[in-house]
Motif scaffolding. Structure first.
Motif, PDB file in Angstrom:
ATOM      1  N   GLY A  39       0.790  -1.240   0.000  1.00  0.00           N
ATOM      2  CA  GLY A  39       0.000   0.000   0.000  1.00  0.00           C
ATOM      3  C   GLY A  39       0.815   1.280   0.000  1.00  0.00           C
ATOM      4  O   GLY A  39       0.475   2.236  -0.702  1.00  0.00           O
ATOM      5  N   GLY A  40       1.895   1.305   0.760  1.00  0.00           N
ATOM      6  CA  GLY A  40       2.737   2.500   0.813  1.00  0.00           C
ATOM      7  C   GLY A  40       3.379   2.791  -0.538  1.00  0.00           C
ATOM      8  O   GLY A  40       3.508   3.958  -0.938  1.00  0.00           O
ATOM      9  N   PHE A  41       3.761   1.743  -1.246  1.00  0.00           N
ATOM     10  CA  PHE A  41       4.390   1.929  -2.554  1.00  0.00           C
ATOM     11  C   PHE A  41       3.361   2.408  -3.586  1.00  0.00           C
ATOM     12  O   PHE A  41       3.686   3.187  -4.480  1.00  0.00           O
ATOM     13  CB  PHE A  41       5.085   0.633  -2.994  1.00  0.00           C
TER      14      PHE A  41
ATOM     15  N   ALA B 224       0.684   4.271  -2.725  1.00  0.00           N
ATOM     16  CA  ALA B 224       0.430   5.678  -2.364  1.00  0.00           C
ATOM     17  C   ALA B 224       1.529   6.583  -2.905  1.00  0.00           C
ATOM     18  O   ALA B 224       1.258   7.687  -3.392  1.00  0.00           O
ATOM     19  CB  ALA B 224       0.336   5.811  -0.841  1.00  0.00           C
ATOM     20  N   GLY B 225       2.771   6.106  -2.828  1.00  0.00           N
ATOM     21  CA  GLY B 225       3.901   6.882  -3.332  1.00  0.00           C
ATOM     22  C   GLY B 225       3.818   7.107  -4.832  1.00  0.00           C
ATOM     23  O   GLY B 225       4.090   8.201  -5.331  1.00  0.00           O
ATOM     24  N   MET B 226       3.436   6.064  -5.557  1.00  0.00           N
ATOM     25  CA  MET B 226       3.366   6.172  -7.011  1.00  0.00           C
ATOM     26  C   MET B 226       2.200   7.073  -7.425  1.00  0.00           C
ATOM     27  O   MET B 226       2.312   7.827  -8.403  1.00  0.00           O
ATOM     28  CB  MET B 226       3.230   4.774  -7.618  1.00  0.00           C
TER      29      MET B 226
ATOM     30  N   TYR C 234       1.151   9.605  -5.635  1.00  0.00           N
ATOM     31  CA  TYR C 234       1.622  10.958  -5.345  1.00  0.00           C
ATOM     32  C   TYR C 234       2.516  11.464  -6.477  1.00  0.00           C
ATOM     33  O   TYR C 234       2.396  12.596  -6.942  1.00  0.00           O
ATOM     34  CB  TYR C 234       2.376  10.977  -4.016  1.00  0.00           C
ATOM     35  N   ALA C 235       3.433  10.605  -6.925  1.00  0.00           N
ATOM     36  CA  ALA C 235       4.438  11.044  -7.899  1.00  0.00           C
ATOM     37  C   ALA C 235       3.881  11.183  -9.315  1.00  0.00           C
ATOM     38  O   ALA C 235       4.364  12.011 -10.088  1.00  0.00           O
ATOM     39  CB  ALA C 235       5.619  10.080  -7.904  1.00  0.00           C
TER      40      ALA C 235
END
Lengths: 236, 236
Positions: free
Chosen positions: A167-169, A171-173, A175-176
């Motif tokens: 999930g964190g990865f 969310a990061g993608m 965002y980016a």
């Protein structure tokens, strides 16, 4: 507790319901669960709905068989084959950032150097700055390309402690790149409905049994199934 | 364009304003910028406000000097020393996930095995599943522990193409842990106000010159500075 339409099928979560993780990673069957599976199989339709994304269904089946469970591999539903089917139905060519153990689930898809979507799972040590940039390069500037994730968990328990889940990865993608995200795994409604489709019943006739009040019970209720939380696994 | 209070100080962005990145990573001075810096220095107070977080101020100063700029190292403001000062003032003991090139900015902080906050920057190849889990283990279950980030960019241009900046890793950690995030870098208001403090003037007396309409101009305007966008760097 189970008022309403007659129950015609059961969906069972696996980890924390059938077995608990253990130090040597083989797991320990939860007392009574082997007999419970046998009884449900005899009386109803049963599917096993898991977010497991580090092994193939066959590998997962083998693990459960070793623990003493009698179940059919074709009754196991995991996010990876659902994702593989999704990209095939939509004519998409995925780039994979997943765990080595689950890669065989995608072996039948044609290889391509021109990916137009990404499938991301709990890739553990396969998450590096380079592999994340590979994903970024495919999604950056292409808002039409979806990011399909095998689950969307925040973290999970490994024998060496809690670890980052996919999930964190995701969310990061997001965002980016601002990419479109398609979640395949509990508690995504589409994932539960895939399981209902496989059972050949209506959601109102299904009872989901899990240890996660949000992922299992809440997710089931959101699509009009009934959900029961067991007092094992995460509950403890 | 510059109505209002008299201009007493300038804040200059660096990358894309003083120089452009080039193939060999040394950069190329933008025509006229060396002379412009010299003139501003002669007439006004000047500070250089950058989000550079892969080098120390000294390293950054050396690079700019080689390109022909005449400026004082103490006029360069980057997020790392601001973060170091923040943790000292708040009695915090940071765990670092940053680029090797910027680590000397934190060398004066006492070492600890019991970190109670995290400083994260564009760590490039230092971003691995293990190093991200190290950060996760500090923040997980400790909502009082802040995550300080050196900037919060989505991506930036490297000679080999666009690459993930720190922002995605921050977003991922917030998703996984729900941690409190303190952004140190443009366009965070606190970062601009640190620069104003260093200039010893009021925000209304400062003009920020940058190539990023959001990070430079928008960020400046949000704290009552004036902002000018140059038609170099990102603008092109």
């Amino acid at each position: 507790m189970l008022g309403g339409k007659p129950v015609r099928a059961f969906l069972l979560d696996v980890t924390g319901v059938l077995y608990n993780t253990s130090g040597n990673n083989s797991g320990i069957a939860i007392p009574g669960s082997i007999e419970a599976v046998e009884r449900l199989y005899a009386e109803s339709k049963v599917k096993f709905l898991s977010n497991e994304s580090t092994a193939t269904r066959e590998g997962f089946h083998e693990k459960l068989t070793k623990l003493g469970f009698k179940l059919n591999v074709e009754d196991i539903i995991t996010p990876a084959p659902v994702a593989a089917k999704y990209v095939q139905e939509h004519g998409l060519h995925p780039h994979l950032l997943v765990h080595d153990g689950v890669k065989p689930e995608f072996a039948h898809l044609p290889e391509t150097k021109n990916s137009d979507c990404v499938i991301i799972g709990d890739a553990e040590e396969n998450f590096t700055y380079d592999t994340l940039n590979d994903v970024f390069h495919i999604l950056h500037g292409h808002p039409e390309r979806p990011l399909l994730s095998l689950g969307n968990g925040k973290f999970y328990q490994r024998t060496d402690g809690p670890c980052l889940d996919v999930g964190g990865f995701v969310a990061g993608m997001i965002y980016a790149t601002g990419c479109r995200h398609i979640e395949l795994g509990k508690p995504a409604p589409t994932y539960f409905l895939k399981a209902v489709e496989a059972l050949g019943v209506t959601p109102e006739e299904v009872v989901m049994i899990g240890d996660d009040i949000h992922g299992d019970v809440g997710g089931a209720q959101a699509v009009a199934m009934r959900g029961i939380q067991v007092k094992t696994g995460k509950w403890i």
